[in-house]
Design a protein around this motif. Sequence first.
Motif, PDB file in Angstrom:
ATOM      1  N   ALA A   1       0.839  -1.202   0.000  1.00 63.45           N
ATOM      2  CA  ALA A   1       0.000   0.000   0.000  1.00 63.45           C
ATOM      3  C   ALA A   1       0.871   1.248   0.000  1.00 63.45           C
ATOM      4  N   ARG A   2       1.935   1.238   0.799  1.00 63.04           N
ATOM      5  CA  ARG A   2       2.849   2.385   0.858  1.00 63.04           C
ATOM      6  C   ARG A   2       3.524   2.612  -0.494  1.00 63.04           C
ATOM      7  N   LYS A   3       3.940   1.524  -1.138  1.00 56.89           N
ATOM      8  CA  LYS A   3       4.583   1.630  -2.448  1.00 56.89           C
ATOM      9  C   LYS A   3       3.608   2.196  -3.482  1.00 56.89           C
ATOM     10  N   ALA A   4       2.368   1.757  -3.455  1.00 55.53           N
ATOM     11  CA  ALA A   4       1.371   2.256  -4.407  1.00 55.53           C
ATOM     12  C   ALA A   4       1.098   3.740  -4.183  1.00 55.53           C
ATOM     13  N   VAL A   5       1.000   4.167  -2.926  1.00 58.95           N
ATOM     14  CA  VAL A   5       0.794   5.587  -2.634  1.00 58.95           C
ATOM     15  C   VAL A   5       1.992   6.395  -3.118  1.00 58.95           C
ATOM     16  N   GLU A   6       3.184   5.876  -2.915  1.00 58.00           N
ATOM     17  CA  GLU A   6       4.409   6.555  -3.366  1.00 58.00           C
ATOM     18  C   GLU A   6       4.419   6.716  -4.882  1.00 58.00           C
ATOM     19  N   GLU A   7       3.991   5.688  -5.607  1.00 57.36           N
ATOM     20  CA  GLU A   7       3.940   5.771  -7.072  1.00 57.36           C
ATOM     21  C   GLU A   7       2.955   6.848  -7.531  1.00 57.36           C
ATOM     22  N   VAL A   8       1.809   6.916  -6.886  1.00 62.04           N
ATOM     23  CA  VAL A   8       0.823   7.953  -7.224  1.00 62.04           C
ATOM     24  C   VAL A   8       1.402   9.335  -6.931  1.00 62.04           C
TER      25      VAL A   8
ATOM     26  N   GLY B   1       5.975  14.344   1.064  1.00 64.61           N
ATOM     27  CA  GLY B   1       6.892  13.695   1.994  1.00 64.61           C
ATOM     28  C   GLY B   1       6.115  12.884   3.020  1.00 64.61           C
ATOM     29  N   TRP B   2       6.756  11.852   3.513  1.00 60.99           N
ATOM     30  CA  TRP B   2       6.150  10.963   4.498  1.00 60.99           C
ATOM     31  C   TRP B   2       6.420  11.450   5.914  1.00 60.99           C
ATOM     32  N   VAL B   3       5.425  11.358   6.755  1.00 57.30           N
ATOM     33  CA  VAL B   3       5.558  11.527   8.201  1.00 57.30           C
ATOM     34  C   VAL B   3       4.865  10.308   8.793  1.00 57.30           C
ATOM     35  N   GLY B   4       5.651   9.341   9.216  1.00 59.77           N
ATOM     36  CA  GLY B   4       5.070   8.074   9.669  1.00 59.77           C
ATOM     37  C   GLY B   4       4.366   7.392   8.515  1.00 59.77           C
ATOM     38  N   ASP B   5       3.107   7.056   8.704  1.00 59.65           N
ATOM     39  CA  ASP B   5       2.316   6.393   7.664  1.00 59.65           C
ATOM     40  C   ASP B   5       1.403   7.364   6.930  1.00 59.65           C
ATOM     41  N   THR B   6       1.742   8.642   6.962  1.00 60.15           N
ATOM     42  CA  THR B   6       0.946   9.657   6.280  1.00 60.15           C
ATOM     43  C   THR B   6       1.802  10.379   5.255  1.00 60.15           C
TER      44      THR B   6
ATOM     45  N   ARG C   1     -11.136   7.376  -9.012  1.00 59.39           N
ATOM     46  CA  ARG C   1     -10.787   6.453 -10.109  1.00 59.39           C
ATOM     47  C   ARG C   1      -9.441   5.801  -9.851  1.00 59.39           C
ATOM     48  N   VAL C   2      -8.444   6.607  -9.460  1.00 57.82           N
ATOM     49  CA  VAL C   2      -7.099   6.073  -9.191  1.00 57.82           C
ATOM     50  C   VAL C   2      -7.140   5.119  -8.012  1.00 57.82           C
ATOM     51  N   LEU C   3      -7.886   5.446  -6.976  1.00 58.60           N
ATOM     52  CA  LEU C   3      -7.990   4.561  -5.821  1.00 58.60           C
ATOM     53  C   LEU C   3      -8.606   3.222  -6.213  1.00 58.60           C
ATOM     54  N   GLU C   4      -9.660   3.267  -7.030  1.00 58.13           N
ATOM     55  CA  GLU C   4     -10.296   2.020  -7.479  1.00 58.13           C
ATOM     56  C   GLU C   4      -9.322   1.168  -8.312  1.00 58.13           C
ATOM     57  N   GLU C   5      -8.519   1.835  -9.109  1.00 60.70           N
ATOM     58  CA  GLU C   5      -7.576   1.156  -9.989  1.00 60.70           C
ATOM     59  C   GLU C   5      -6.420   0.521  -9.208  1.00 60.70           C
ATOM     60  N   ARG C   6      -5.888   1.224  -8.245  1.00 63.32           N
ATOM     61  CA  ARG C   6      -4.671   0.788  -7.559  1.00 63.32           C
ATOM     62  C   ARG C   6      -4.896   0.080  -6.226  1.00 63.32           C
ATOM     63  N   PHE C   7      -6.015   0.338  -5.582  1.00 61.33           N
ATOM     64  CA  PHE C   7      -6.245  -0.175  -4.235  1.00 61.33           C
ATOM     65  C   PHE C   7      -7.576  -0.915  -4.178  1.00 61.33           C
ATOM     66  N   LYS C   8      -7.552  -2.139  -4.650  1.00 60.82           N
ATOM     67  CA  LYS C   8      -8.780  -2.948  -4.685  1.00 60.82           C
ATOM     68  C   LYS C   8      -8.922  -3.738  -3.413  1.00 60.82           C
TER      69      LYS C   8
END
Length: 91
Positions: A17-24, A37-42, A84-91
């Motif tokens: 999930a972290r990798k997918a968010v980073e790619e977006v 930038g990341w602060v913890g899991d945000t 749309r991006v969330l549906e595509e990447r985070f099923k």
Amino acid sequence: MSSIDIQHPHTLAPAKARKAVEEVAKKLAERFDVEYGWVGDTLNFSRSGVDGKIALQPNQLHVSAQLGFLLGALKGPIESEIRRVLEERFK
């Protein structure tokens, strides 16, 4: 100011999930000059006219953003694209 608040379920392992968010985030940075930038899991992101964050939670992403006056007029299309991006990447 307009705001966006989306909670989206996912079944990805935390690292994936972290990798997918980073790619977006990288794509947003390239296309729209967004700083992030990341602060913890945000993941915090910003640029002129928008400040937001994507919080990684177990089995859920929470996307929130404050849109300035000009981008506020485009809230509908922006929110639709995020969904749309969330549906595509985070099923």
